[in-house]
Design an enzyme around this catalytic site. Sequence first.
Site, PDB file in Angstrom:
ATOM      1  N   LYS A 192       0.774  -1.132   0.032  1.00 55.43           N
ATOM      2  CA  LYS A 192      -0.030  -0.002   0.006  1.00 55.43           C
ATOM      3  C   LYS A 192       0.796   1.352   0.165  1.00 55.43           C
ATOM      4  O   LYS A 192       2.010   1.469   0.285  1.00 55.43           O
ATOM      5  CB  LYS A 192      -1.051   0.176   1.180  1.00 55.43           C
ATOM      6  CG  LYS A 192      -2.073  -1.196   1.168  1.00 55.43           C
ATOM      7  CD  LYS A 192      -3.005  -0.968  -0.032  1.00 55.43           C
ATOM      8  CE  LYS A 192      -4.001  -1.909  -0.011  1.00 55.43           C
ATOM      9  NZ  LYS A 192      -3.683  -3.328  -0.569  1.00 55.43           N
TER      10      LYS A 192
HETATM   11  C1  LIG Z   1      -9.826  -2.971  -1.906  1.00 56.63           C
HETATM   12  C2  LIG Z   1      -9.207  -3.518  -1.066  1.00 56.63           C
HETATM   13  N1  LIG Z   1      -9.923  -3.670   0.036  1.00 56.63           N
HETATM   14  C3  LIG Z   1      -9.470  -4.394   1.359  1.00 56.63           C
HETATM   15  C4  LIG Z   1      -8.151  -4.778   1.655  1.00 56.63           C
HETATM   16  C5  LIG Z   1      -7.636  -5.355   2.606  1.00 56.63           C
HETATM   17  O1  LIG Z   1      -6.642  -4.792   3.294  1.00 56.63           O
HETATM   18  P1  LIG Z   1      -5.875  -5.716   4.186  1.00 56.63           P
HETATM   19  O2  LIG Z   1      -4.876  -6.491   3.635  1.00 56.63           O
HETATM   20  O3  LIG Z   1      -4.972  -4.616   5.216  1.00 56.63           O
HETATM   21  O4  LIG Z   1      -6.918  -6.174   5.217  1.00 56.63           O
HETATM   22  C6  LIG Z   1      -7.297  -4.792   0.039  1.00 56.63           C
HETATM   23  C7  LIG Z   1      -5.925  -5.385  -0.020  1.00 56.63           C
HETATM   24  O5  LIG Z   1      -5.113  -5.528   0.506  1.00 56.63           O
HETATM   25  C8  LIG Z   1      -7.920  -3.985  -1.103  1.00 56.63           C
HETATM   26  O6  LIG Z   1      -7.182  -4.034  -2.127  1.00 56.63           O
END
Ligand SMILES: Cc1ncc(COP(=O)(O)O)c(C=O)c1O
Length: 393
Positions: A192
């Site tokens: 990210k």
């Molecule tokens: C659009 C979207 N939502 C949620 C997530 C979930 O994030 P995390 O990995 O921090 O739970 C991601 C990717 O990692 C994503 O690309």
Amino acid sequence: MRSEFLHFSPPSIGDEEIDEVVRTLRGGWITTGQRAEQFERDFREYVGAPAALAVNSATSAMHIALAALGIGAGDAVITTAMTFVSTIHVIEHQGAHPVLVDVEPDTLNIDPERVEAAVQQATGVKAILPVHLYGHPAEMDRIHGIARRHGLAVVEDAAHALPARYRGRLVGAPVNGLSERHMVAFSFYATKNLTTGEGGMLTGTPAMIDLARTWSLHGMSRDAYRRYTAEGSWRYDVVLPGFKYNMPDIQAAIGIHQLRRLDEMQRRRRAIVAQYDEALGALEQLETPVPRPEVESAWHIYLLRLRPGRLRIGRDTFIEELRKRNIGASVHFIPIHLHSYYRDRYQLRAEQFPVAHREFERMLSLPLSPAHSDQDVADVIEAVTDVVKRNRA
Ligand SMILES: Cc1ncc(COP(=O)(O)O)c(C=O)c1O
């Protein structure tokens, strides 16, 4: 051709982050404590949110947002078919069910017309969960308007959207007239724009963030830092069946310094985007992203689309050709209706999501990271151009 494989999105980690992690490890308190608190304060000030809670992922942030908003069994949440699965999983985790709608052709964000239709048609709708795909904010005026008119909560999946602006307002800042029913989830996953390895942040009103904090740590009335330190007390009560989603200080140590470097990292990201736009926008076989005038995208992902009929190869071969040239591309995302669990559980069909389905078939994401050098970017442009030239229809 490059001799080393170019990774899709390597992290940009500075000495400040490394030094702070070492100080944390030497400091005697490594789980959630003062550094997590500082990261929350800094983040809240950065986006202009009334309150913020650091957690271990955006998935956790969205899950406890739904829990804190009281969304559970029998409830429905309207969301997009074009997202990462965890956006949908958290709705299932709460025993609620997702009502998936199709996306707008330019941004691939949730289509407000279809949200409106779904609110009319579905029963038990309690919330809308828009995703700011690729860092480009969804059509939030329309979505907030629908939420206000129908008394719905809004949980924004802002995993890609730090820092992004919609009509001048940073994603994460409060919106008039929604307050207690509005929460925003960010991701600090390894790829990210701001990373803590794994991590996330939830913003909302102080009252909702307090409640989410309790959900994030076993439902305990007091966190460990307030129990184990000199001024703490060992006593606590458990007020709800919470989860284990807190962010340790080791990760917050990284986040504090990533946040200080965020604007600089974004400048680099935008410079790379400008180079891609200029070089690849000139190729008639490709479509490059065009942000809407009212937004500032966080440019988390650079989406390339293959124009139908202009190439002899499809998306899969295109990615394979880039890989042969040592360029790591990816696809964001396989729409939800194509995953067997959701397809079978809700009898989802491609015809219900014509835009998401069609665009998925012709999309790929190019490498994009502030850690990429000018040479890396030039290599990507050269490889993409070469694949296009050799495979023109
Ligand atoms: C659009 C979207 N939502 C949620 C997530 C979930 O994030 P995390 O990995 O921090 O739970 C991601 C990717 O990692 C994503 O690309």
